[in-house]
Design an enzyme around this catalytic site. Structure first.
Site, PDB file in Angstrom:
ATOM      1  N   SER A  36       0.846  -1.201   0.000  1.00 59.84           N
ATOM      2  CA  SER A  36       0.000   0.000   0.000  1.00 59.84           C
ATOM      3  C   SER A  36       0.879   1.249   0.000  1.00 59.84           C
ATOM      4  O   SER A  36       2.104   1.171   0.154  1.00 59.84           O
ATOM      5  CB  SER A  36      -0.917   0.024   1.236  1.00 59.84           C
ATOM      6  OG  SER A  36      -0.149   0.124   2.423  1.00 59.84           O
ATOM      7  N   ASN A 112      11.287   0.383   3.483  1.00 58.08           N
ATOM      8  CA  ASN A 112      10.190   1.352   3.441  1.00 58.08           C
ATOM      9  C   ASN A 112       9.106   1.107   4.491  1.00 58.08           C
ATOM     10  O   ASN A 112       8.489   2.055   4.966  1.00 58.08           O
ATOM     11  CB  ASN A 112       9.553   1.324   2.040  1.00 58.08           C
ATOM     12  CG  ASN A 112       8.200   2.006   2.001  1.00 58.08           C
ATOM     13  OD1 ASN A 112       8.110   3.222   1.914  1.00 58.08           O
ATOM     14  ND2 ASN A 112       7.122   1.214   2.085  1.00 58.08           N
ATOM     15  N   THR A 133       9.519  -2.589  14.578  1.00 57.21           N
ATOM     16  CA  THR A 133       9.086  -2.665  13.176  1.00 57.21           C
ATOM     17  C   THR A 133       9.892  -1.746  12.274  1.00 57.21           C
ATOM     18  O   THR A 133      10.397  -2.164  11.221  1.00 57.21           O
ATOM     19  CB  THR A 133       7.596  -2.302  13.059  1.00 57.21           C
ATOM     20  OG1 THR A 133       6.830  -3.149  13.919  1.00 57.21           O
ATOM     21  CG2 THR A 133       7.104  -2.444  11.627  1.00 57.21           C
ATOM     22  N   TYR A 189       6.119   6.507  27.804  1.00 51.73           N
ATOM     23  CA  TYR A 189       5.903   6.324  26.370  1.00 51.73           C
ATOM     24  C   TYR A 189       5.072   7.445  25.782  1.00 51.73           C
ATOM     25  O   TYR A 189       4.021   7.819  26.313  1.00 51.73           O
ATOM     26  CB  TYR A 189       5.206   4.979  26.119  1.00 51.73           C
ATOM     27  CG  TYR A 189       4.923   4.686  24.664  1.00 51.73           C
ATOM     28  CD1 TYR A 189       5.936   4.253  23.820  1.00 51.73           C
ATOM     29  CD2 TYR A 189       3.635   4.821  24.133  1.00 51.73           C
ATOM     30  CE1 TYR A 189       5.673   3.962  22.481  1.00 51.73           C
ATOM     31  CE2 TYR A 189       3.367   4.531  22.806  1.00 51.73           C
ATOM     32  CZ  TYR A 189       4.400   4.099  21.980  1.00 51.73           C
ATOM     33  OH  TYR A 189       4.144   3.825  20.658  1.00 51.73           O
TER      34      TYR A 189
END
Length: 316
Positions: A36, A112, A133, A189
């Site tokens: 996407s 990416n 990630t 956080y």
């Protein structure tokens, strides 16, 4: 292979425009997060220029749909989709092993894939999800594919390129830059600061990798970039940002075709040949934050991440 027609690039330039005239047949690229957004557009334009593109995608159904859409527009495009979840080291290792086993060369690696401003969560490996990630998964993937890239560059006499898609948000990390001993500290956080931290890590990774590749004499460059503010599903986890994008996005945000331009430029353009350890925006070299230029911080992050991917004891 590197024929081109360079025209002045700007924030409104599209990926097709900045790669116009480039013939890159014979090259092979991996693009992560290609199901996407700018990842899909990057894969499409690289394939349009003759590159054999392997899309690393978490959702194989979406990946196949992108592959079919590319084939409709460019019937002779060479595109494959392989499953890849950057938040899981097991998935990253399997993807890399399968790619190496395929015997394909690797000229270009586009790191990416990314997530943004998620609520606090831990990855399957027990690491804060955005850091896991956006940075750790790509660090591991690059590490596992580097030997293949070196062999390809040496055998083909063609420069290899590693492209880390960062963000201008790298300038808005936590005050200390990288919270080495508090990566998993939920009490302090902040979702946007954590995103900035992961994007700062993308720049530091590219810079330190560039230094090491130069030291090794490898014909591979490593650069990072800011694609621009783009109205994609990257904002899905932050309702405030999503609302703002909905209101003013069409006036201040790039479209996907424009958003993929700098990535495609850095991955393919002859003007970038030999340039390494740089940060790009709008298809031009740009300024990073002071933290992103900190060589000691880059080395420390390298050692810290290398320890994470090798299960060294570390402080949560």
């Amino acid at each position: 292979m590197w024929l081109f027609n360079r025209k002045g690039a700007s924030a409104s330039s599209t990926a097709e425009q900045v790669t116009q005239g480039i013939h890159a047949s014979g090259l092979t690229a991996i693009v992560t997060g290609a199901s996407s957004g700018i990842g899909a557009e990057t894969a499409r334009v690289l394939a349009l220029r003759g590159v054999h593109v392997v899309m690393g995608v978490r959702n194989m159904t979406a990946g196949r749909e992108v592959k079919e859409a590319i084939a409709k527009r460019t019937p002779d495009a060479k595109v494959d989709a392989m499953e890849l979840d950057l938040s899981s080291m097991v998935s990253v290792r399997k993807f890399a092993a399968d790619f190496v086993s395929s015997g394909l060369p690797l000229n270009i690696l586009v790191n990416n894939a990314g997530i943004m401003a998620t609520p606090f969560m831990l990855s399957k490996d027990g690491i804060e999800l955005q850091f896991a990630t956006n940075h750790v998964g790509h660090f591991l993937l690059t590490h596992l594919l580097l030997e293949t890239m070196k062999k390809t560059a040496q055998g083909s006499k063609t420069e290899g390129r590693i492209v880390n898609v960062s963000s201008r948000r790298h300038k808005f990390s936590y005050q200390e830059g990288i919270r080495f001993d508090k990566i998993n500290d939920q009490s302090r956080y902040n979702s946007l600061s954590a995103y900035g931290q992961s994007k700062l890590a993308n720049v530091l990774h590219a810079n330190e990798l560039s230094r090491r590749l130069k030291e090794d004499g490898a014909a591979i460059t490593a650069n990072s970039l800011h694609p621009g503010a783009i109205a994609t599903n990257l904002f899905r986890h932050n309702s405030l940002i999503r609302g703002l994008v909905g209101l003013v996005g069409k006036y201040v945000c790039k479209n996907v075709e424009q958003g993929a331009a700098t990535t495609c430029y850095v991955a393919l353009h002859p003007d970038v040949k030999g340039k390494s350890g740089l940060y790009f925006s709008d298809s031009n070299v740009a300024q990073t934050s002071l933290q992103a230029n900190d060589t000691e911080l880059a080395r420390k992050l390298w050692d810290f991440t290398f320890c994470l991917i090798n299960n060294c004891p570390h402080t949560s």
